[in-house]
Scaffold this motif. Structure first.
Motif, PDB file in Angstrom:
ATOM      1  N   THR A   1       5.901  16.095 -34.481  1.00  0.00           N
ATOM      2  CA  THR A   1       6.583  17.014 -33.578  1.00  0.00           C
ATOM      3  C   THR A   1       5.576  17.575 -32.576  1.00  0.00           C
ATOM      4  O   THR A   1       4.389  17.716 -32.872  1.00  0.00           O
ATOM      5  N   ARG A   2       6.049  17.903 -31.395  1.00  0.00           N
ATOM      6  CA  ARG A   2       5.167  18.532 -30.408  1.00  0.00           C
ATOM      7  C   ARG A   2       4.842  19.976 -30.802  1.00  0.00           C
ATOM      8  O   ARG A   2       3.802  20.510 -30.430  1.00  0.00           O
ATOM      9  N   GLU A   3       5.715  20.571 -31.555  1.00  0.00           N
ATOM     10  CA  GLU A   3       5.535  21.955 -31.981  1.00  0.00           C
ATOM     11  C   GLU A   3       5.069  22.001 -33.430  1.00  0.00           C
ATOM     12  O   GLU A   3       5.416  21.140 -34.230  1.00  0.00           O
ATOM     13  N   GLN A   4       4.309  23.032 -33.764  1.00  0.00           N
ATOM     14  CA  GLN A   4       3.908  23.263 -35.141  1.00  0.00           C
ATOM     15  C   GLN A   4       4.837  24.283 -35.799  1.00  0.00           C
ATOM     16  O   GLN A   4       5.373  25.160 -35.120  1.00  0.00           O
ATOM     17  N   PHE A   5       4.979  24.156 -37.113  1.00  0.00           N
ATOM     18  CA  PHE A   5       5.879  25.031 -37.863  1.00  0.00           C
ATOM     19  C   PHE A   5       5.160  25.529 -39.114  1.00  0.00           C
ATOM     20  O   PHE A   5       4.342  24.839 -39.702  1.00  0.00           O
ATOM     21  N   ASP A   6       5.505  26.782 -39.506  1.00  0.00           N
ATOM     22  CA  ASP A   6       4.916  27.316 -40.734  1.00  0.00           C
ATOM     23  C   ASP A   6       5.933  27.334 -41.867  1.00  0.00           C
ATOM     24  O   ASP A   6       5.878  26.532 -42.790  1.00  0.00           O
ATOM     25  N   ASN A   7       6.897  28.252 -41.816  1.00  0.00           N
ATOM     26  CA  ASN A   7       7.909  28.383 -42.868  1.00  0.00           C
ATOM     27  C   ASN A   7       9.248  27.900 -42.331  1.00  0.00           C
ATOM     28  O   ASN A   7       9.714  28.389 -41.298  1.00  0.00           O
ATOM     29  N   PHE A   8       9.883  26.981 -43.048  1.00  0.00           N
ATOM     30  CA  PHE A   8      11.078  26.361 -42.482  1.00  0.00           C
ATOM     31  C   PHE A   8      11.869  25.623 -43.548  1.00  0.00           C
ATOM     32  O   PHE A   8      11.387  25.344 -44.648  1.00  0.00           O
ATOM     33  N   GLU A   9      13.090  25.284 -43.175  1.00  0.00           N
ATOM     34  CA  GLU A   9      13.888  24.286 -43.875  1.00  0.00           C
ATOM     35  C   GLU A   9      14.111  23.135 -42.911  1.00  0.00           C
ATOM     36  O   GLU A   9      14.523  23.355 -41.761  1.00  0.00           O
TER      37      GLU A   9
ATOM     38  N   PHE B   1       5.834  13.904 -43.412  1.00  0.00           N
ATOM     39  CA  PHE B   1       4.690  14.785 -43.602  1.00  0.00           C
ATOM     40  C   PHE B   1       5.018  16.190 -43.111  1.00  0.00           C
ATOM     41  O   PHE B   1       5.832  16.370 -42.195  1.00  0.00           O
ATOM     42  N   TYR B   2       4.338  17.183 -43.685  1.00  0.00           N
ATOM     43  CA  TYR B   2       4.533  18.554 -43.206  1.00  0.00           C
ATOM     44  C   TYR B   2       3.223  19.329 -43.242  1.00  0.00           C
ATOM     45  O   TYR B   2       2.335  19.047 -44.045  1.00  0.00           O
ATOM     46  N   ARG B   3       3.131  20.300 -42.316  1.00  0.00           N
ATOM     47  CA  ARG B   3       1.927  21.121 -42.134  1.00  0.00           C
ATOM     48  C   ARG B   3       0.686  20.250 -41.933  1.00  0.00           C
ATOM     49  O   ARG B   3      -0.326  20.398 -42.612  1.00  0.00           O
ATOM     50  N   ALA B   4       0.778  19.343 -40.966  1.00  0.00           N
ATOM     51  CA  ALA B   4      -0.344  18.460 -40.626  1.00  0.00           C
ATOM     52  C   ALA B   4      -1.133  19.025 -39.459  1.00  0.00           C
ATOM     53  O   ALA B   4      -0.583  19.705 -38.586  1.00  0.00           O
TER      54      ALA B   4
ATOM     55  N   SER C   1      -4.487  15.643 -44.176  1.00  0.00           N
ATOM     56  CA  SER C   1      -4.200  17.082 -44.179  1.00  0.00           C
ATOM     57  C   SER C   1      -2.811  17.404 -44.720  1.00  0.00           C
ATOM     58  O   SER C   1      -2.618  18.466 -45.317  1.00  0.00           O
ATOM     59  N   ALA C   2      -1.861  16.494 -44.535  1.00  0.00           N
ATOM     60  CA  ALA C   2      -0.459  16.830 -44.784  1.00  0.00           C
ATOM     61  C   ALA C   2       0.086  16.254 -46.078  1.00  0.00           C
ATOM     62  O   ALA C   2      -0.015  15.037 -46.314  1.00  0.00           O
ATOM     63  N   PRO C   3       0.695  17.072 -46.934  1.00  0.00           N
ATOM     64  CA  PRO C   3       1.476  16.534 -48.052  1.00  0.00           C
ATOM     65  C   PRO C   3       2.632  15.680 -47.514  1.00  0.00           C
ATOM     66  O   PRO C   3       3.072  15.852 -46.377  1.00  0.00           O
TER      67      PRO C   3
ATOM     68  N   LEU D   1      -3.143  24.021 -45.108  1.00  0.00           N
ATOM     69  CA  LEU D   1      -2.756  24.628 -43.841  1.00  0.00           C
ATOM     70  C   LEU D   1      -1.467  25.444 -43.995  1.00  0.00           C
ATOM     71  O   LEU D   1      -0.529  25.016 -44.653  1.00  0.00           O
ATOM     72  N   SER D   2      -1.434  26.611 -43.388  1.00  0.00           N
ATOM     73  CA  SER D   2      -0.241  27.453 -43.434  1.00  0.00           C
ATOM     74  C   SER D   2       0.736  27.120 -42.311  1.00  0.00           C
ATOM     75  O   SER D   2       1.865  27.610 -42.297  1.00  0.00           O
TER      76      SER D   2
END
Length: 237
Positions: free
Chosen positions: A82-90, A106-109, A119-121, A210-211
């Protein structure tokens, strides 16, 4: 006379039901009124991939295209984020994959490493029935790849879409597939640290720490389709 009137009434009810059903059907890559009210956003509208780009790239790589209302990996090009980063989400999305295929979410990369999985789980995307990874619950569809097993196989037959929901709030993570919660874990917990220490991820200092970060879709060389990609931002617990 009575039976004729009853038949007419039943026909009218049936037609009305069919009409109601067609009105209620949701087109792919759209939000319902309820989803909009609940804060869901589209990450793919079925027409443009402008909210995505290649990992460590400015634009979308070749090999990713739009086909039948889906983002499709057709061969080569590398992972996308994604072009945007996200912290807490569904995150909700649907995927289907070619026979014997493999991919991942992947998430939180971050992009500080040659490969996104440093970096990402990852939530595994897989044809459990034909890929060797399907023989191990740690690497089967829905698993937190290589670390936490999927509780059971709930994948649909090849050719059908599977429905994902990934919930991340603070350190709490859940993987859901086709309406079933397959696993949950706490990033940074003693259990998590022990699992990572015994895995190939132990030598990667950013892995799972990463948060906030990018959401990614994996190019594993197999054809895979993603659609109905939606996200809802959450407040941290």
């Amino acid at each position: 006379m009575f039976s004729t009137m009853m038949m007419c009434a039943l026909l009218l009810i049936g037609c009305a039901g069919m009409q109601a059903g067609s009105d209620d059907a949701q087109a792919p890559n759209t939000l319902t009124k309820i989803e909009k009210a609940d804060g869901w956003e589209l990450l793919f509208d079925g027409k443009s991939m402008d909210k995505w780009r290649g990992y460590q790239k400015e634009d979308m790589p070749e090999g990713w295209t739009i086909e039948n209302d889906s983002i499709v990996m057709t061969g080569g090009g590398g992972d996308i984020v994604t072009r945007e980063q996200f912290d807490n989400f569904e995150l909700k999305l649907e995927w289907k994959i070619q026979e014997g295929g493999n991919s991942g979410i992947f998430y939180r990369a971050n992009e500080d490493h040659p490969r996104i999985y440093e970096s990402a789980p990852e939530m595994q995307v897989l044809d459990n029935s034909k890929h060797n990874d399907g023989k191990n619950t740690l690497t089967s569809a829905g698993a937190n790849y290589g670390l936490i097993a999927a509780a059971r196989d709930v994948t649909r037959p090849i050719g059908e879409f599977n429905e994902v929901m990934i919930h991340i709030n603070g350190n709490h993570v859940e993987h859901h597939l086709n309406g079933v919660k397959l696993l949950e874990y706490e990033l940074g917990s003693d259990e998590w640290k022990e699992l990572v220490a015994k895995s190939k991820f132990k030598d990667w200092p950013d892995y799972g720490k990463l948060s906030k970060g990018y959401i990614g879709l994996q190019d594993h060389g197999d054809k895979v389709w993603y659609r109905n990609i939606k996200i809802r931002r959450l407040n941290e617990k």
